[in-house]
Design an enzyme around this catalytic site. Sequence first.
Site, PDB file in Angstrom:
ATOM      1  N   TYR A 106     115.753 100.557 -30.419  1.00 49.73           N
ATOM      2  CA  TYR A 106     117.101 100.312 -29.947  1.00 49.73           C
ATOM      3  C   TYR A 106     117.978 101.519 -30.376  1.00 49.73           C
ATOM      4  O   TYR A 106     117.943 101.803 -31.643  1.00 49.73           O
ATOM      5  CB  TYR A 106     117.491  98.901 -30.444  1.00 49.73           C
ATOM      6  CG  TYR A 106     119.118  98.772 -30.277  1.00 49.73           C
ATOM      7  CD1 TYR A 106     119.379  97.981 -29.066  1.00 49.73           C
ATOM      8  CD2 TYR A 106     120.037  99.464 -30.698  1.00 49.73           C
ATOM      9  CE1 TYR A 106     120.797  97.731 -28.507  1.00 49.73           C
ATOM     10  CE2 TYR A 106     121.539  99.290 -30.553  1.00 49.73           C
ATOM     11  CZ  TYR A 106     121.568  98.335 -29.501  1.00 49.73           C
ATOM     12  OH  TYR A 106     122.956  98.314 -28.919  1.00 49.73           O
ATOM     13  N   GLU A 189     123.804 102.829 -24.186  1.00 49.54           N
ATOM     14  CA  GLU A 189     122.774 101.966 -25.092  1.00 49.54           C
ATOM     15  C   GLU A 189     121.246 102.295 -24.382  1.00 49.54           C
ATOM     16  O   GLU A 189     121.263 102.308 -22.958  1.00 49.54           O
ATOM     17  CB  GLU A 189     123.082 100.659 -25.045  1.00 49.54           C
ATOM     18  CG  GLU A 189     122.145  99.782 -25.862  1.00 49.54           C
ATOM     19  CD  GLU A 189     122.339  98.254 -25.324  1.00 49.54           C
ATOM     20  OE1 GLU A 189     123.112  97.615 -26.276  1.00 49.54           O
ATOM     21  OE2 GLU A 189     122.010  97.702 -24.282  1.00 49.54           O
TER      22      GLU A 189
END
Length: 376
Positions: A106, A189
């Site tokens: 992530y 992201e």
Amino acid sequence: MKIHEYQAKELFKQYGINIPKSILCEKREDIEKVISEISIPCVIKAQVHSGARGKAGGVKLAYNYEQAADIANLILGMELKSSQAGIKKVNKILIEEAIEIDKELYLSLTFDRANECIAFIISSQGGMDIEEVAKNSPDKIYTILIKDKFEPLDIINKLGFDEEITVKICNIANSLYKLIREKDASLVEINPLVVTKKADIIALDAKINFDDNALFRHEDIVNLKDETEENPYELEAQKYGLNYIKLDGTIGCMVNGAGLAMATMDIIKLAGKNAANFLDVGGGASSEKIEHAFRILISDKNLEAVFINIFGGILRCDFLAEGVKKAIQNLKINIPVIVRMEGTNKAEGAKILETSGLKFTVVKNLNEAIEVIKQI
Ligand code: GDP
Ligand code: MN
């Protein structure tokens, strides 16, 4: 402003971040052709402004052409119900070559308002359960606040990859930092950013949100806006320069000034109800603008009543009253309208409403407004 994954991936490409080969598909009749141009296995991905599509059935792997076509036909046009954005119709799908995943990371950059800087967040436990990781093992998520120069190497070293992979991740972090700054994004992201067995690093997903207040200097980004994803009331309000945000309650509010609008929502809450919207008509609103605002406001089917709370400074109360009167005459609404006006030409405004022959409840102050709203 939000954009789709396929658009965000295009931007990633421009910034040198690896993405899988993919083709966008918007029509059923194109599915077969698109699939024939992508290698198998492939992934079919719903393009909607929402996260958590995987868990909602909007991201699926296919291992042969027939299965790929079946899944594509299923996802295109489906109503995707995600935990993040409610129900969304899928008008576009992305058909993408599948990547063999060794590790899912992530990685994101976003505003940290409390610390007045951009925060860089990274974890070696990326993928669909990142929310659980954040909740149950927050020590697996590293954050740095970028106060000065962005130097992500130390933190990326903590993930325990060898030097080659570490350097690649570092380059991606730097590219994303460049992107968030240059494009005035509020969030970039990648979840998951995957490491393959061959040590390639590929962005399997892409999410970018932009700061609306900076869009005036990014025509290329504005062109990416998908109006079918926007709330229709909010779109209509933007046309007239109104600050309108749709909410879930039943009391419509029309207010001038953002601070007063927030206070008004608090008052409605105090009266045991919830606001149906946030609406700031602004300082110098004309009676036409008020009429548009009112029309948009009451097109909301959930409304039980409308509360107009105006402080007449630059906006005069008589202008407001004219606009509201016209709007109500044209729209024939039959729910209670409560009006609190204070300031310039208050008496003239009240007279216009009282002599209009229409039904308004003009209250003297906010306490009285609360009492009236409680009775609804
Ligand atoms: P989201 O659920 O909306 O965040 O959608 P993602 O694009 O992140 O996809 C959800 C999940 O599908 C990912 O976390 C991956 O585990 C999986 N996935 C997506 N693309 C691929 C792929 O090419 N290969 C494999 N094996 N899994 C994939
Ligand atoms: Mn994802």
